[in-house]
Design a protein around this motif. Structure first.
Motif, mmCIF file in Angstrom:
data_model
loop_
_atom_site.group_PDB
_atom_site.id
_atom_site.type_symbol
_atom_site.label_atom_id
_atom_site.label_comp_id
_atom_site.label_asym_id
_atom_site.label_seq_id
_atom_site.Cartn_x
_atom_site.Cartn_y
_atom_site.Cartn_z
ATOM 1 N N GLN A 63 0.925 71.126 62.703
ATOM 2 C CA GLN A 63 1.336 72.321 61.956
ATOM 3 C C GLN A 63 1.963 73.359 62.887
ATOM 4 N N MET A 64 1.325 73.581 64.018
ATOM 5 C CA MET A 64 1.858 74.557 64.972
ATOM 6 C C MET A 64 3.210 74.104 65.514
ATOM 7 N N SER A 65 3.345 72.831 65.753
ATOM 8 C CA SER A 65 4.604 72.300 66.257
ATOM 9 C C SER A 65 5.713 72.493 65.228
ATOM 10 N N GLN A 66 5.416 72.230 63.969
ATOM 11 C CA GLN A 66 6.414 72.405 62.901
ATOM 12 C C GLN A 66 6.834 73.859 62.752
ATOM 13 N N LEU A 67 5.912 74.780 63.049
ATOM 14 C CA LEU A 67 6.210 76.209 62.947
ATOM 15 C C LEU A 67 6.728 76.788 64.268
ATOM 16 N N ASN A 68 7.047 75.901 65.218
ATOM 17 C CA ASN A 68 7.526 76.305 66.548
ATOM 18 C C ASN A 68 6.559 77.254 67.257
ATOM 19 N N MET A 69 5.262 77.006 67.068
ATOM 20 C CA MET A 69 4.235 77.810 67.727
ATOM 21 C C MET A 69 3.657 77.088 68.941
ATOM 22 N N TYR A 70 4.027 75.853 69.144
ATOM 23 C CA TYR A 70 3.482 75.076 70.255
ATOM 24 C C TYR A 70 4.577 74.161 70.753
ATOM 25 N N THR A 71 4.862 74.265 72.018
ATOM 26 C CA THR A 71 5.895 73.429 72.607
ATOM 27 C C THR A 71 5.232 72.281 73.343
ATOM 28 N N ALA A 72 5.636 71.083 72.996
ATOM 29 C CA ALA A 72 5.082 69.899 73.668
ATOM 30 C C ALA A 72 5.539 69.881 75.115
ATOM 31 N N PRO A 73 4.722 69.336 75.998
ATOM 32 C CA PRO A 73 5.148 69.227 77.396
ATOM 33 C C PRO A 73 6.369 68.334 77.526
ATOM 34 N N GLY A 74 7.086 68.485 78.613
ATOM 35 C CA GLY A 74 8.267 67.667 78.864
ATOM 36 C C GLY A 74 7.903 66.205 79.053
ATOM 37 N N LYS A 75 8.912 65.379 78.981
ATOM 38 C CA LYS A 75 8.696 63.951 79.162
ATOM 39 C C LYS A 75 8.340 63.645 80.609
ATOM 40 N N ALA A 76 7.459 62.684 80.781
ATOM 41 C CA ALA A 76 7.058 62.275 82.130
ATOM 42 C C ALA A 76 7.951 61.135 82.600
ATOM 43 N N LEU A 77 8.328 61.185 83.841
ATOM 44 C CA LEU A 77 9.118 60.100 84.408
ATOM 45 C C LEU A 77 8.254 58.842 84.500
ATOM 46 N N ARG A 78 8.845 57.721 84.182
ATOM 47 C CA ARG A 78 8.132 56.447 84.220
ATOM 48 C C ARG A 78 7.537 56.190 85.603
ATOM 49 N N GLN A 79 8.269 56.508 86.655
ATOM 50 C CA GLN A 79 7.765 56.246 88.004
ATOM 51 C C GLN A 79 6.521 57.080 88.299
ATOM 52 N N ASP A 80 6.445 58.309 87.773
ATOM 53 C CA ASP A 80 5.251 59.140 87.976
ATOM 54 C C ASP A 80 4.043 58.558 87.243
ATOM 55 N N ILE A 81 4.255 58.092 86.023
ATOM 56 C CA ILE A 81 3.173 57.484 85.239
ATOM 57 C C ILE A 81 2.729 56.188 85.898
ATOM 58 N N ASP A 82 3.697 55.378 86.333
ATOM 59 C CA ASP A 82 3.358 54.118 87.003
ATOM 60 C C ASP A 82 2.537 54.365 88.262
ATOM 61 N N LYS A 83 2.872 55.404 89.001
ATOM 62 C CA LYS A 83 2.129 55.739 90.215
ATOM 63 C C LYS A 83 0.695 56.137 89.859
#
Length: 130
Positions: A63-83
């Motif tokens: 609900q907050m996201s739809q109302l632009n009250m919460y911004t999701a974090p940026g995308k994580a790079l695959r290499q960072d997640i793999d590490k």
């Protein structure tokens, strides 16, 4: 919620962010209680509470996201997640070896074998996890 003078106690966005943060904290507390409980019915109760609270947190976030009250974090790079996954797998292996060393190879880990950790989809060409 209004103050005595009729003005808003706090902005809706601030209030909802506070509730969202409290739901996240509550999930952590319920999870801890579930993992530390010795009684199966108590464990089940805290597991159910965890799942209900996760559902509420997810609904509020959406609900907050739809109302632009919460911004999701940026995308994580695959290499960072793999590490991070590699580090977690190494830690898991070290812990299993430690337990086997201290128990002489007997115990839950000896019978469970090597638990397969999540492996990223190597066929995907997307450099980001979503």
């Amino acid at each position: 919620m209004y103050a005595q003078n009729g003005s808003a106690f706090m902005a809706d966005e601030d209030l909802l962010n506070t509730v969202l943060a409290d739901l996240k904290r509550t999930v952590r507390e319920y999870t801890t209680a579930a993992t530390e409980s010795n009684c199966p019915s108590v464990r089940r109760t805290f597991t159910d509470l965890t799942m209900d609270t996760l559902r509420l947190q997810g609904e509020l976030y959406n609900q907050m996201s739809q109302l632009n009250m919460y911004t999701a974090p940026g995308k994580a790079l695959r290499q960072d997640i793999d590490k991070q996954l590699q580090t977690a797998q190494q830690t898991q292996t070290k812990c299993q070896q430690f337990v086997q060393q201290k128990t002489g190879g007997a115990g839950a880990y000896a019978q469970a074998g090597n638990i397969q950790a999540h492996q990223p989809n190597v066929h995907s060409q997307n450099p980001y996890y979503m």
